[in-house]
Design an enzyme around this catalytic site. Structure first.
Site, PDB file in Angstrom:
ATOM      1  N   THR A   1       0.721  -1.276  -0.040  1.00 27.75           N
ATOM      2  CA  THR A   1       0.199  -0.055   0.051  1.00 27.75           C
ATOM      3  C   THR A   1       0.880   1.167   0.059  1.00 27.75           C
ATOM      4  O   THR A   1       2.021   1.241   0.383  1.00 27.75           O
ATOM      5  CB  THR A   1      -0.764   0.107   1.227  1.00 27.75           C
ATOM      6  OG1 THR A   1      -1.635  -1.109   1.354  1.00 27.75           O
ATOM      7  CG2 THR A   1      -1.967   1.216   1.174  1.00 27.75           C
TER       8      THR A   1
ATOM      9  N   THR B   1      -0.846   1.892   6.216  1.00 24.92           N
ATOM     10  CA  THR B   1      -0.511   0.803   5.525  1.00 24.92           C
ATOM     11  C   THR B   1      -0.406  -0.391   6.450  1.00 24.92           C
ATOM     12  O   THR B   1       0.004  -0.192   7.525  1.00 24.92           O
ATOM     13  CB  THR B   1       0.769   1.103   4.821  1.00 24.92           C
ATOM     14  OG1 THR B   1       1.877   1.286   5.900  1.00 24.92           O
ATOM     15  CG2 THR B   1       0.751   2.294   3.883  1.00 24.92           C
ATOM     16  N   GLY B   2      -0.620  -1.549   5.879  1.00 23.09           N
ATOM     17  CA  GLY B   2      -0.544  -2.634   6.760  1.00 23.09           C
ATOM     18  C   GLY B   2      -1.612  -3.482   6.743  1.00 23.09           C
ATOM     19  O   GLY B   2      -2.636  -3.328   6.017  1.00 23.09           O
TER      20      GLY B   2
ATOM     21  N   GLY C   1      -5.115  -4.574   6.886  1.00 22.89           N
ATOM     22  CA  GLY C   1      -6.028  -3.363   6.647  1.00 22.89           C
ATOM     23  C   GLY C   1      -7.077  -3.809   7.710  1.00 22.89           C
ATOM     24  O   GLY C   1      -8.068  -2.920   8.178  1.00 22.89           O
TER      25      GLY C   1
HETATM   26  N1  GLY Z   1      -3.753  -2.111   3.904  1.00 26.38           N
HETATM   27  C1  GLY Z   1      -4.044  -2.617   2.816  1.00 26.38           C
HETATM   28  C2  GLY Z   1      -4.995  -3.600   2.966  1.00 26.38           C
HETATM   29  O1  GLY Z   1      -5.050  -4.387   4.032  1.00 26.38           O
HETATM   30  O2  GLY Z   1      -5.679  -4.075   1.838  1.00 26.38           O
END
Ligand code: GLY
Length: 364
Positions: free
Chosen positions: A208, A259-260, A262
């Site tokens: 991301t 980010t990470g 989700g």
């Molecule tokens: N942070 C991106 C996802 O989990 O899709």
């Protein structure tokens, strides 16, 4: 009672008020506390992003400075570099596909001055979902478009349909498919022999890119864009297209993104929480760390059904928050990592560079 509360109490609409009066009565930080002081405005142009956004922050800042582009658009144009980069396997073209080998992208953007947002989820064949999200924001009264509807909306506005799977990501997907177990819809086991060195840390990386931007008028905007969790169930969306989860901004306070994992940013309302903590007086870094601590508490409870979410006294997954305050102060914090190992990108008058994230649960 604040002026705003009194107007609502009396049933008076704000539509006829002069803009100046409205602005005086609606500073973001005065909404819920009559005693709080609005955050002073920044001087200058600034952009922050996840570590894969060095080019992004440089471009976003340049567009704001040289073309007077609004921060949200500058952020969207900045992340386009990464969306088009086949070497970033977590975003856009060349992003890792879902379990059927189809690339489905998620993105959202948010504009501080209008407090408006747009998003697309699980969109296929469109390389620049952040630009589609911006159109959803600007050209519709909706916030979220998903799947076939989002794709058609993009085509209607002239975006080209293209194959987003590269040879590299097709091979990674084939290897994953050859090894998957029948119940592989829970947490994956660490892959000891990944198909690609990029997968050594995370068998299903979330990747991301997030970018928050601030201009010399102290207006804010942000975007987050991703191919999401690798090998996800078709139709799964993460935090990136969800306002308040993968991104949020309030023009009176600041902007934030994630980010990470989700699912963790969703379950905590993470980006909204970071902005609200800044409203309450936290520095950006403190706000990010606070949100991570909340995620950690929630993960310890969630480990009752998903044990891999809590390992050795810490969450078993990566998550990073990024925050930019209206006065230009910025910071970031990551859930896990060696001290000094996690970075985020910054562009301001001091230059374009990587800065170090704080770590909530440091590892050796
Ligand atoms: N942070 C991106 C996802 O989990 O899709």
């Amino acid at each position: 009672m604040s002026d705003l509360s009194r107007r609502r109490f009396l049933g008076v609409t704000t539509a006829g008020l002069a803009a100046g009066a409205l602005n005086r009565n609606l500073p973001g930080s005065a909404w819920d506390s009559e005693n709080s002081t609005p955050t002073p405005a920044a001087k200058g142009f600034l952009a922050i992003a996840s570590a894969n956004g060095i080019g992004t922050v440089a471009k976003a800042r340049k567009l704001m400075m040289e073309q007077n582009m609004r921060p949200v658009s500058a952020a969207v144009q900045g992340v386009a570099l990464v969306e088009a980069d086949p070497n970033d396997i977590s975003v856009g073209y060349g992003g890792l596909p879902n379990e059927l080998g189809v690339v489905q992208l998620d993105s959202a953007c948010m504009d501080g001055p209008t407090h408006n947002a747009g998003s697309v989820g699980a969109i296929e064949d469109i390389m620049h979902p952040a630009q589609v999200a911006e159109l959803v924001m600007d050209r519709t009264d909706h916030i979220n478009l998903v799947g076939a509807g989002a794709r058609q909306f993009a085509l209607d506005y002239g975006f080209q349909a293209e194959n987003l799977l590269t040879e590299r990501t097709r091979k990674i997907w084939l290897k994953w498919r050859s090894q998957r177990s029948n119940d592989d819809r829970l947490w994956p086991l660490q892959d000891t022999n990944p198909a690609d060195p990029a997968l050594a840390d995370e068998p299903r990386p979330w990747g991301t890119i997030h970018c928050s931007a601030l201009n010399d008028q102290a207006d804010l905007g942000c975007t987050t864009t991703t191919s999401g969790l690798a090998f996800k169930i078709p139709g799964r969306i993460g935090d990136s297209p969800l306002i308040g989860c993968g991104l949020y901004c309030d023009n009176g306070v600041g902007s934030a993104g994630a980010t990470g994992r989700g699912e963790a940013a969703i379950m905590s309302g993470g980006s909204w929480l970071v902005v609200e903590r800044m409203r309450g007086g936290d520095t950006p870094e403190e706000a990010c760390l606070y949100a991570l601590r909340r995620v950690a508490e929630q993960s310890e409870r969630a480990a009752r059904w998903q044990p891999a979410l809590w390992k050795d006294g810490a969450p078993g997954f990566g998550l990073t928050f990024y925050a930019l305050r209206k006065d230009g102060l910025f910071g970031s914090a990551s859930m896990l990592g060696k001290p000094g190992s996690r970075k985020f990108a910054v562009a301001n008058a001091d230059g374009v560079r990587l800065e170090t994230c704080a770590i909530a649960f440091p590892t050796n």
